[in-house]
Design a protein around this motif. Sequence first.
Motif, mmCIF file in Angstrom:
data_model
loop_
_atom_site.group_PDB
_atom_site.id
_atom_site.type_symbol
_atom_site.label_atom_id
_atom_site.label_comp_id
_atom_site.label_asym_id
_atom_site.label_seq_id
_atom_site.Cartn_x
_atom_site.Cartn_y
_atom_site.Cartn_z
ATOM 1 N N TYR A 71 34.065 93.006 11.934
ATOM 2 C CA TYR A 71 33.596 93.145 13.320
ATOM 3 C C TYR A 71 32.595 94.276 13.451
ATOM 4 C CZ TYR A 71 36.878 97.059 14.107
ATOM 5 O OH TYR A 71 37.548 98.252 14.056
ATOM 6 N N PHE A 88 35.209 77.341 17.840
ATOM 7 C CA PHE A 88 36.499 77.463 18.505
ATOM 8 C C PHE A 88 36.730 76.157 19.243
ATOM 9 C CE2 PHE A 88 34.736 81.704 17.997
ATOM 10 C CZ PHE A 88 35.728 82.255 17.213
ATOM 11 N N MET A 91 37.706 75.512 22.962
ATOM 12 C CA MET A 91 36.913 76.209 23.960
ATOM 13 C C MET A 91 35.607 75.443 24.151
ATOM 14 S SD MET A 91 37.757 80.001 22.503
ATOM 15 C CE MET A 91 37.112 81.073 23.747
ATOM 16 N N LEU A 99 31.361 84.374 23.836
ATOM 17 C CA LEU A 99 32.237 85.247 23.065
ATOM 18 C C LEU A 99 31.428 86.257 22.249
ATOM 19 C CD1 LEU A 99 35.298 85.304 22.492
ATOM 20 C CD2 LEU A 99 34.859 83.810 20.550
ATOM 21 N N GLN A 104 31.229 93.993 25.561
ATOM 22 C CA GLN A 104 31.400 93.435 26.898
ATOM 23 C C GLN A 104 32.432 94.265 27.647
ATOM 24 O OE1 GLN A 104 31.952 89.178 27.198
ATOM 25 N NE2 GLN A 104 30.992 88.836 25.224
ATOM 26 N N GLY A 106 34.157 93.441 30.160
ATOM 27 C CA GLY A 106 35.331 92.641 30.498
ATOM 28 C C GLY A 106 36.278 92.417 29.348
ATOM 29 N N GLU A 107 35.898 92.871 28.162
ATOM 30 C CA GLU A 107 36.806 92.730 27.032
ATOM 31 C C GLU A 107 37.757 93.911 26.950
ATOM 32 O OE1 GLU A 107 34.506 92.073 23.520
ATOM 33 O OE2 GLU A 107 34.022 90.021 24.082
ATOM 34 N N PRO A 112 38.611 94.176 33.970
ATOM 35 C CA PRO A 112 38.628 93.067 34.936
ATOM 36 C C PRO A 112 39.297 93.451 36.261
ATOM 37 C CG PRO A 112 39.234 92.277 32.773
ATOM 38 C CD PRO A 112 39.151 93.777 32.672
ATOM 39 N N PHE A 113 40.147 94.491 36.248
ATOM 40 C CA PHE A 113 40.803 94.913 37.486
ATOM 41 C C PHE A 113 40.075 96.085 38.140
ATOM 42 C CE2 PHE A 113 43.900 93.194 34.540
ATOM 43 C CZ PHE A 113 44.379 92.144 35.300
ATOM 44 N N GLU A 123 29.003 89.062 32.991
ATOM 45 C CA GLU A 123 29.291 87.662 32.700
ATOM 46 C C GLU A 123 28.100 86.795 33.077
ATOM 47 O OE1 GLU A 123 31.714 87.231 30.468
ATOM 48 O OE2 GLU A 123 32.634 85.624 31.618
ATOM 49 N N ARG B 192 44.108 86.502 35.964
ATOM 50 C CA ARG B 192 42.826 87.204 35.934
ATOM 51 C C ARG B 192 42.442 87.589 34.503
ATOM 52 N NH1 ARG B 192 40.037 91.381 39.940
ATOM 53 N NH2 ARG B 192 39.107 89.439 40.536
ATOM 54 N N LEU B 193 43.456 88.041 33.749
ATOM 55 C CA LEU B 193 43.173 88.460 32.372
ATOM 56 C C LEU B 193 42.732 87.286 31.510
ATOM 57 C CD1 LEU B 193 45.831 91.053 31.238
ATOM 58 C CD2 LEU B 193 43.352 91.290 31.241
ATOM 59 N N SER B 196 39.272 86.332 32.072
ATOM 60 C CA SER B 196 38.264 87.371 31.828
ATOM 61 C C SER B 196 37.731 87.254 30.398
ATOM 62 C CB SER B 196 38.901 88.748 32.019
ATOM 63 O OG SER B 196 39.720 89.039 30.903
ATOM 64 N N PRO B 197 36.674 87.993 30.082
ATOM 65 C CA PRO B 197 36.209 88.022 28.695
ATOM 66 C C PRO B 197 37.302 88.444 27.724
ATOM 67 C CG PRO B 197 34.575 89.011 30.141
ATOM 68 C CD PRO B 197 35.774 88.739 30.984
ATOM 69 N N TRP B 198 38.210 89.298 28.175
ATOM 70 C CA TRP B 198 39.334 89.687 27.322
ATOM 71 C C TRP B 198 40.146 88.448 26.938
ATOM 72 C CZ3 TRP B 198 44.723 89.565 27.440
ATOM 73 C CH2 TRP B 198 45.380 90.428 26.548
ATOM 74 N N ARG B 200 39.078 85.442 26.861
ATOM 75 C CA ARG B 200 38.276 84.607 25.977
ATOM 76 C C ARG B 200 38.468 85.035 24.527
ATOM 77 N NH1 ARG B 200 33.124 84.505 28.882
ATOM 78 N NH2 ARG B 200 32.609 86.436 27.826
ATOM 79 N N VAL B 201 38.505 86.349 24.307
ATOM 80 C CA VAL B 201 38.672 86.836 22.937
ATOM 81 C C VAL B 201 40.044 86.456 22.396
ATOM 82 C CG1 VAL B 201 38.718 88.857 21.441
ATOM 83 C CG2 VAL B 201 37.080 88.745 23.309
ATOM 84 N N ARG B 203 41.968 84.041 23.230
ATOM 85 C CA ARG B 203 42.066 82.598 22.979
ATOM 86 C C ARG B 203 41.304 82.214 21.713
ATOM 87 N NH1 ARG B 203 39.586 79.873 27.001
ATOM 88 N NH2 ARG B 203 39.020 81.750 28.158
ATOM 89 N N ALA B 204 40.216 82.931 21.468
ATOM 90 C CA ALA B 204 39.472 82.684 20.225
ATOM 91 C C ALA B 204 40.302 83.095 19.018
ATOM 92 C CB ALA B 204 38.150 83.438 20.240
ATOM 93 N N LYS B 217 34.579 91.126 16.918
ATOM 94 C CA LYS B 217 35.736 91.558 17.701
ATOM 95 C C LYS B 217 36.761 92.219 16.788
ATOM 96 C CE LYS B 217 33.684 89.232 20.857
ATOM 97 N NZ LYS B 217 32.618 89.960 21.573
ATOM 98 N N PHE B 222 42.909 93.655 19.726
ATOM 99 C CA PHE B 222 43.208 92.666 20.767
ATOM 100 C C PHE B 222 44.624 92.108 20.616
ATOM 101 C CE2 PHE B 222 38.594 92.643 21.182
ATOM 102 C CZ PHE B 222 38.441 92.578 22.552
#
Lengths: 257, 339
Positions: A71, A88, A91, A99, A104, A106-107, A112-113, A123, B192-193, B196-198, B200-201, B203-204, B217, B222
């Motif tokens: 990574y 993936f 997806m 991805l 990011q 949001g990662e 996100p909160f 996004e 929400r999580l 979110s992009p989080w 997405r990661v 799930r990947a 990543k 994660f």
Amino acid sequence: MLVVDNLTKSFGGLRAVDRCSFSVGAETITGLIGPNGAGKTTVFNLLTGFYRPDEGKVLLQDKDITGLPPYRIFQQGMARTFQIPREFKEMTVMENLMLAPTEQSGERLFDPFLRPLRVRQQERSIANRAVEVLDFLGLQRLRNELARNLSGGQKKLLELAKTMMIKPKIVMLDEPGAGVNRTLLKRIVESIERLRDEEKTTFLLIEHDMDFVMRLCNPVIVMSEGKKLAEGEPGEVQRNKEVLEAYLGGQYVAVDG
Amino acid sequence: MEHLVGILNYIVFFAITAGTYSILSLGLNIQWGNTGLFNIGIAGFYALGAYTSALLCGLPPSAWEGRTFGGFQLPFIVGLLGAAIVSGVVAMLVGAPTLRLRTDYLAIATIGIAETIRLILTNESWLTNGVWGFQQIPSPLYKTIHAATSAYLKGHPNLPVWLHDLISKSYDWFYLVLVLVVLFILYLIMERLVRSPWGRVIRAIREDEDATSMLGKNTFSFKMQALVLGAMIMGIGGSMYAHYARFISPVSFKPLYGTFIVWVMLILGGSGNNKGAILGGFTVWGIWAGTDFLTKYLPFTSTQSASLRVILIAVLLEVILLWRQQGLLPPKKHLFSQK
């Protein structure tokens, strides 16, 4: 751009890569060819951090990236695709692309909160980039398709698309042309050339299809038995005696001996 | 009418338990459903939550108790948060050595830690009272609500029996609302999580961890976050259980009730779908509780019929795996629409 110095990797008693050294010039499309078992894919795996080299160094723009985890290497701007596409599957195409961008907001678990606006903004711009990339590769219709429903060739394009999401310094393609029909192949070749010209991306690619290599790559590096055997312009390499021997007889001689 | 109220009161009791289980199922969904982490030690995190909450909120040790520690009489919310934190910290310790390895090692480690925790709870009497467990764990606002209902019932001695029965159970209604509120808040956070992009990661990672790390990543980090988050939710579930049951002992956290049934809930409801996790919690607990009634009409001893229920749940799992692998609610496709 990329300097590989004395790279070595053994699996048990087998030296898959044996003091291999070469370099890849900026904004070239460098081909990496060689008979089966020459160690090309292992070199890719070493460069991208999937394996740790036993010895040797990898420098990306003079920066030592040897032995970094995958990574981190990707974050340095070195992206790769796989010989057999690893999309993936569950997806969508969009998600597959979105991805890829690094850093990011949001990662991060809390963003996100705590920073919903920033996450949403990012996004949106990532999504826009993804749409651009899909347009570039002519995949726009497949946006919301699950990746597993794509054809083999489309999956190859998707692999390339993922690397384009980050504007990488160098992209390593493992057999981008294998199993792809002529029309798609043409599109892949054109895309690679356009990316080199427009985005100044450097490419290093493994390929068995000699037509493809001769048309696209310059220079070409030939590997055999874990080492670099020759390097030069495609035509030149094709006439090289050692190269011909490696492809046609060298291996068998080695086996007999 | 009395009969109806009796059923209604039972439904409340049922829903509190099902809601608590749904919390566990939601925790497993973030671990397994979304990240692909094979945690078969849910009971351990569940127990940790319950015991932590009991230690923080319970009464000081009484003369006849074996323990010499705990009982800080702190408010319920402290117990709830403490439960989440302790479960999360233990998850971190389990994950640190195993998350870099293949999935199977996490499974072995989690089942091991769950059993270890249960043995600690059984044997470290100074902390846990051993097999006697914790008693009289205070329920939040119990005194207030109980006093109010008693006063009301005293003041109105001539209420019809059914109304009397209904009002006397006010506290259960309150607790049901509490469970559902906690469940709903956790659901919103998880939704929400996951979007979110989080999400997405993770799930990947579930689909192809190596390819995810090749996309820049830090998959270890994660996976750790998902494991800890899920365990915290399970800890919260434990706390909710302890404060309702008011009595906990190591027996409550055996693998069958603590782990196996939660897995069946998630798989039946729909792994990877938060609504599915909750639906599965209520459905499986409904089947479980429903078969308890049925066993009365079967020509077996109670031990035999108890085992039969376990077999029934196992058969149910097989049926889902054969005919509806995705569960009742399959994972959603995350569509992108251009705004």
